[in-house]
Design a protein around this motif. Structure first.
Motif, PDB file in Angstrom:
ATOM      1  N   ALA A  72      -4.309 -24.984  21.042  1.00 49.69           N
ATOM      2  CA  ALA A  72      -5.112 -24.786  20.236  1.00 49.69           C
ATOM      3  C   ALA A  72      -5.737 -26.094  19.766  1.00 49.69           C
ATOM      4  O   ALA A  72      -5.206 -27.126  19.736  1.00 49.69           O
ATOM      5  CB  ALA A  72      -4.808 -23.989  18.915  1.00 49.69           C
ATOM      6  N   THR A  73      -7.042 -26.142  19.299  1.00 54.37           N
ATOM      7  CA  THR A  73      -7.691 -27.382  18.700  1.00 54.37           C
ATOM      8  C   THR A  73      -8.222 -27.323  17.241  1.00 54.37           C
ATOM      9  O   THR A  73      -8.515 -25.885  17.015  1.00 54.37           O
ATOM     10  CB  THR A  73      -9.006 -27.854  19.604  1.00 54.37           C
ATOM     11  N   THR A  74      -8.532 -28.170  16.713  1.00 54.93           N
ATOM     12  CA  THR A  74      -8.543 -28.265  15.083  1.00 54.93           C
ATOM     13  C   THR A  74      -9.667 -29.581  14.989  1.00 54.93           C
ATOM     14  O   THR A  74      -9.133 -30.537  15.572  1.00 54.93           O
ATOM     15  CB  THR A  74      -7.865 -28.102  14.185  1.00 54.93           C
ATOM     16  N   ASP A  75     -10.311 -29.222  14.085  1.00 56.51           N
ATOM     17  CA  ASP A  75     -11.162 -30.593  13.601  1.00 56.51           C
ATOM     18  C   ASP A  75     -10.569 -31.183  12.244  1.00 56.51           C
ATOM     19  O   ASP A  75     -10.816 -32.024  11.791  1.00 56.51           O
ATOM     20  CB  ASP A  75     -12.633 -30.312  13.460  1.00 56.51           C
ATOM     21  N   ASP A  76      -9.516 -30.224  11.569  1.00 49.56           N
ATOM     22  CA  ASP A  76      -8.803 -30.716  10.496  1.00 49.56           C
ATOM     23  C   ASP A  76      -7.892 -31.974  10.590  1.00 49.56           C
ATOM     24  O   ASP A  76      -7.357 -31.961  11.653  1.00 49.56           O
ATOM     25  CB  ASP A  76      -8.022 -29.601   9.870  1.00 49.56           C
ATOM     26  N   VAL A  77      -7.818 -32.931   9.700  1.00 49.18           N
ATOM     27  CA  VAL A  77      -6.990 -34.030   9.904  1.00 49.18           C
ATOM     28  C   VAL A  77      -5.822 -33.993   8.803  1.00 49.18           C
ATOM     29  O   VAL A  77      -4.921 -34.508   9.005  1.00 49.18           O
ATOM     30  CB  VAL A  77      -7.714 -35.084   9.695  1.00 49.18           C
ATOM     31  N   GLU A  78      -5.831 -32.807   8.017  1.00 48.75           N
ATOM     32  CA  GLU A  78      -4.841 -32.673   6.854  1.00 48.75           C
ATOM     33  C   GLU A  78      -3.974 -31.420   7.108  1.00 48.75           C
ATOM     34  O   GLU A  78      -4.502 -30.285   7.168  1.00 48.75           O
ATOM     35  CB  GLU A  78      -5.383 -32.874   5.630  1.00 48.75           C
ATOM     36  N   ALA A  79      -2.794 -31.477   7.143  1.00 43.52           N
ATOM     37  CA  ALA A  79      -1.886 -30.219   7.108  1.00 43.52           C
ATOM     38  C   ALA A  79      -1.309 -30.230   5.895  1.00 43.52           C
ATOM     39  O   ALA A  79      -0.791 -30.961   5.190  1.00 43.52           O
ATOM     40  CB  ALA A  79      -0.839 -30.455   8.265  1.00 43.52           C
ATOM     41  N   ARG A  80      -1.178 -28.803   5.479  1.00 43.62           N
ATOM     42  CA  ARG A  80      -0.757 -28.410   4.148  1.00 43.62           C
ATOM     43  C   ARG A  80       0.312 -27.308   4.296  1.00 43.62           C
ATOM     44  O   ARG A  80       0.203 -26.073   4.517  1.00 43.62           O
ATOM     45  CB  ARG A  80      -1.665 -27.921   3.235  1.00 43.62           C
ATOM     46  N   PRO A  81       1.666 -27.883   4.644  1.00 39.67           N
ATOM     47  CA  PRO A  81       2.647 -26.626   4.910  1.00 39.67           C
ATOM     48  C   PRO A  81       2.863 -25.630   3.877  1.00 39.67           C
ATOM     49  O   PRO A  81       2.576 -26.072   2.642  1.00 39.67           O
ATOM     50  CB  PRO A  81       4.061 -27.711   4.846  1.00 39.67           C
ATOM     51  N   ASP A  82       3.186 -24.488   4.252  1.00 38.38           N
ATOM     52  CA  ASP A  82       3.139 -23.423   3.192  1.00 38.38           C
ATOM     53  C   ASP A  82       4.511 -23.613   2.226  1.00 38.38           C
ATOM     54  O   ASP A  82       4.631 -22.796   1.236  1.00 38.38           O
ATOM     55  CB  ASP A  82       3.132 -22.113   3.665  1.00 38.38           C
ATOM     56  N   GLY A  83       5.278 -24.376   2.516  1.00 38.04           N
ATOM     57  CA  GLY A  83       6.612 -24.519   1.844  1.00 38.04           C
ATOM     58  C   GLY A  83       7.570 -23.321   1.918  1.00 38.04           C
ATOM     59  O   GLY A  83       8.732 -23.445   1.362  1.00 38.04           O
ATOM     60  N   VAL A  84       7.254 -22.444   2.626  1.00 40.58           N
ATOM     61  CA  VAL A  84       8.475 -21.211   2.972  1.00 40.58           C
ATOM     62  C   VAL A  84       8.803 -21.494   4.402  1.00 40.58           C
ATOM     63  O   VAL A  84       9.943 -21.826   4.839  1.00 40.58           O
ATOM     64  CB  VAL A  84       7.730 -20.062   2.643  1.00 40.58           C
ATOM     65  N   GLU A  85       7.972 -21.121   5.442  1.00 43.32           N
ATOM     66  CA  GLU A  85       8.067 -21.268   6.889  1.00 43.32           C
ATOM     67  C   GLU A  85       8.125 -22.349   7.355  1.00 43.32           C
ATOM     68  O   GLU A  85       9.013 -22.990   8.159  1.00 43.32           O
ATOM     69  CB  GLU A  85       7.265 -20.001   7.595  1.00 43.32           C
ATOM     70  N   VAL A  86       7.214 -23.343   6.716  1.00 41.44           N
ATOM     71  CA  VAL A  86       7.108 -24.602   7.366  1.00 41.44           C
ATOM     72  C   VAL A  86       7.279 -25.654   5.815  1.00 41.44           C
ATOM     73  O   VAL A  86       6.229 -25.273   5.179  1.00 41.44           O
ATOM     74  CB  VAL A  86       5.682 -24.871   8.051  1.00 41.44           C
ATOM     75  N   THR A  87       7.867 -26.424   5.961  1.00 41.64           N
ATOM     76  CA  THR A  87       8.349 -27.243   4.646  1.00 41.64           C
ATOM     77  C   THR A  87       7.935 -28.794   5.057  1.00 41.64           C
ATOM     78  O   THR A  87       7.745 -29.515   4.045  1.00 41.64           O
ATOM     79  CB  THR A  87       9.815 -27.353   4.263  1.00 41.64           C
ATOM     80  N   ARG A  88       7.577 -28.981   6.342  1.00 40.34           N
ATOM     81  CA  ARG A  88       7.086 -30.547   6.459  1.00 40.34           C
ATOM     82  C   ARG A  88       6.096 -30.275   7.782  1.00 40.34           C
ATOM     83  O   ARG A  88       6.357 -29.323   8.790  1.00 40.34           O
ATOM     84  CB  ARG A  88       8.126 -31.164   6.816  1.00 40.34           C
ATOM     85  N   ALA A  89       5.323 -31.115   7.809  1.00 39.86           N
ATOM     86  CA  ALA A  89       4.170 -30.987   9.163  1.00 39.86           C
ATOM     87  C   ALA A  89       3.732 -32.443   9.314  1.00 39.86           C
ATOM     88  O   ALA A  89       3.603 -33.185   8.393  1.00 39.86           O
ATOM     89  CB  ALA A  89       3.051 -30.068   8.982  1.00 39.86           C
ATOM     90  N   ARG A  90       3.550 -32.830  10.609  1.00 34.88           N
ATOM     91  CA  ARG A  90       3.233 -34.455  10.842  1.00 34.88           C
ATOM     92  C   ARG A  90       2.273 -34.314  12.085  1.00 34.88           C
ATOM     93  O   ARG A  90       2.883 -33.902  13.233  1.00 34.88           O
ATOM     94  CB  ARG A  90       4.610 -34.982  10.876  1.00 34.88           C
ATOM     95  N   TRP A  91       1.542 -35.461  12.039  1.00 31.77           N
ATOM     96  CA  TRP A  91       0.640 -35.358  13.409  1.00 31.77           C
ATOM     97  C   TRP A  91       1.437 -36.680  14.165  1.00 31.77           C
ATOM     98  O   TRP A  91       1.917 -37.568  13.660  1.00 31.77           O
ATOM     99  CB  TRP A  91      -0.706 -35.997  12.952  1.00 31.77           C
TER     100      TRP A  91
END
Length: 333
Positions: A273-292
């Motif tokens: 998938a593609t996105t134009d967003d540059v900031e990821a905001r983990p939900d803190g439940v299923e995903v606690t960390r995200a990184r490009w």
């Protein structure tokens, strides 16, 4: 996000797909519908049987143990306790260069005792060990892998669907183990599979977004995934799950391939998938960390031990390497 907003030019997407892995077993969907097929196959003397109990298979060395079906059935029955027999199909010739110790067209039956007998008893080899798929999968050949996955999926379904969902009556097994019928209302029930999407999310600068659950400082990173909800298309599930888990808006997605993961009953449907967003905001439940990651950053992080990514057994690794454009070298321990 409306459906029209979701559309994006095709050139935003990678136009190749994951290679198709050939089937190693002819499941015999027509053959198994014949009445008495299990008795016929077992009594033929040509059938081999694998044994699976409590999600573990009997393994000898780095191979599934396949015993002669007819005598093994007798010894397992004599040992007492519940025993389910299921027809898995006939083995196919492996692709060129792929090893297999099972001759093509060998009928394979699965025996599932309620409790695993100790190796050396009930007709089982003394040198055998009860082993889970994750523990042995990287060392199995393609035929053994296919048998283990199929056996796990169908046995998991039997374990959780013993009664009619309409009236609660215990069901009877038919069609070589691939149908459960209610003797009270005559309804037929078939194995279920839960579809789940698994996605590589790529930014406009070509970087890959990976995430992980559990402790915030854990090292494991992988693709993002989630189950498809009733009434939802696969593409809609991609958009929703990515937004829910990391707060990123998907602009387009493309299907790449799939992998059965029957632990207990998933079919992983791989997308990019593609996105134009540059900031990821983990939900803190299923995903606690995200990184490009750029390609160079991801390879360097893996080789340094800073992070770990999915193993080569999983479609997640195939999706990541599809984005990467080649093999990602692992840290040598």
């Amino acid at each position: 996000m409306s459906f029209t907003e979701f559309q994006a030019p095709a050139n935003h997407l990678i136009d190749t797909v994951l290679p198709v892995r050939p089937a190693m077993v002819d499941r015999g969907s027509a053959e198994r519908m014949k009445p008495g097929v299990l008795d016929e196959v077992i009594s033929s003397g040509a059938a081999k049987a694998m044994v699976l109990s409590q999600r573990q298979a009997l393994v000898v060395g780095e191979k599934l143990w396949l015993g002669d079906a007819a005598p093994l059935l007798e010894t397992l029955q004599a040992a007492g306790g519940p025993l389910t027999a299921i027809y898995l199909g006939r083995t196919l010739a492996p692709s060129s260069g792929q090893p297999s110790s099972v001759p093509a067209q060998t009928p394979i039956v699965l025996f599932v005792p309620g409790e695993p007998s100790a190796p050396g008893t009930a007709g089982l080899p003394a040198e055998g060990t009860w082993t889970g798929f994750r523990e042995i999968a990287s060392r199995l050949d393609a035929t053994d892998t296919a048998l283990f996955v199929e056996a796990s999926a169908i046995s998991n379904w039997h374990a959780t669907h013993t009664h009619c969902p309409q009236c609660g009556t215990p069901t009877v097994i038919e069609a070589g183990g691939w149908v459960r019928r209610c003797p009270r209302d005559n309804s037929e029930h078939y194995p279920r599979t839960d579809p789940a999407i698994i996605v590589t999310v790529v930014g406009s600068d070509g970087r890959l977004l990976l995430g992980g659950g559990g402790p915030v400082d854990a090292k494991n990173y992988s693709t993002l995934a989630g189950f498809v909800e009733p009434g939802e298309s696969l593409e809609q599930a991609v958009v929703r799950e990515i937004a829910e888990e990391v707060g990123v808006r998907v602009t387009a997605c493309q299907y790449l391939g799939s992998q059965s993961w029957p632990f207990p009953a998933s079919l992983m449907l791989g997308f990019t998938a593609t996105t134009d967003d540059v900031e990821a905001r983990p939900d803190g439940v299923e995903v606690t960390r995200a990184r490009w990651f750029s390609r160079a950053e991801l390879q360097a992080a893996v080789l340094s031990g800073e992070i770990t990514i999915s193993t080569r057994l999983s479609i997640a690794r195939s999706l990541i390497e599809h984005w990467y454009g080649g093999v990602i070298e692992d840290l040598q321990q």
